[in-house]
Design an enzyme around this catalytic site. Structure first.
Site, PDB file in Angstrom:
ATOM      1  N   GLN A  59     -29.349  25.908  -2.543  1.00 14.32           N
ATOM      2  CA  GLN A  59     -30.021  24.617  -2.652  1.00 14.32           C
ATOM      3  C   GLN A  59     -31.446  24.806  -3.186  1.00 14.32           C
ATOM      4  O   GLN A  59     -32.192  25.628  -2.676  1.00 14.32           O
ATOM      5  CB  GLN A  59     -30.055  23.972  -1.261  1.00 14.32           C
ATOM      6  CG  GLN A  59     -30.595  22.595  -1.261  1.00 14.32           C
ATOM      7  CD  GLN A  59     -30.549  21.965   0.114  1.00 14.32           C
ATOM      8  OE1 GLN A  59     -30.731  20.779   0.198  1.00 14.32           O
ATOM      9  NE2 GLN A  59     -30.334  22.698   1.185  1.00 14.32           N
TER      10      GLN A  59
ATOM     11  N   CYS B  39     -34.343  15.359   1.090  1.00 12.50           N
ATOM     12  CA  CYS B  39     -35.354  15.712   2.082  1.00 12.50           C
ATOM     13  C   CYS B  39     -36.375  14.586   2.217  1.00 12.50           C
ATOM     14  O   CYS B  39     -37.042  14.225   1.253  1.00 12.50           O
ATOM     15  CB  CYS B  39     -36.051  17.009   1.701  1.00 12.50           C
ATOM     16  SG  CYS B  39     -37.277  17.512   2.928  1.00 12.50           S
TER      17      CYS B  39
END
Length: 120
Positions: free
Chosen positions: A55, A85
């Site tokens: 990621q 996020c």
């Protein structure tokens, strides 16, 4: 999942079956970044036998392409661009969930850059 997806965590949950796929913590990608060795360790020493997705988080096309190409040298099942996020500092830097405010930039990153750098 920052600070939770450690090798130790992977080992513990793998004992009871664990998930079908694991994700790394995100590689922070910017103009002078390098793939963090402590995250690469998750990939190289994968104790689970299950696929691992690398990621990345960032917003600079050139740097994301560079990192994606570097990650292809490791046994990853896929490379993911984090768009979720919600941490305020990440959001303010127009990364993670903050990139969702700029769909054209996401299209440029994925369409024009990273997707072409990483084969299907």
């Amino acid at each position: 999942m920052q600070d939770a997806t450690t090798l130790e965590f992977m080992r513990v949950i793998a004992r009871d079956g664990g998930p079908d796929v694991y994700w790394t913590e995100y590689f922070r990608v910017h103009a002078v970044s390098h793939l963090e060795k402590w995250i690469l360790k998750f990939i190289v020493e994968n104790p689970t036998g299950k696929p691992i997705v690398a990621q990345m988080i960032g917003n600079d096309i050139t740097s994301l392409i560079r990192s994606a190409k570097e990650l292809q040298q490791y046994p990853v099942a896929a490379i993911d661009l984090n768009l979720g996020c919600p941490a305020p500092i990440v959001y303010r830097k127009c990364a993670g969930g903050g990139l969702l405010r700029e769909p054209k930039r996401i299209d440029s990153i994925l369409g024009a850059g990273v997707m072409k750098a990483v084969p299907g």
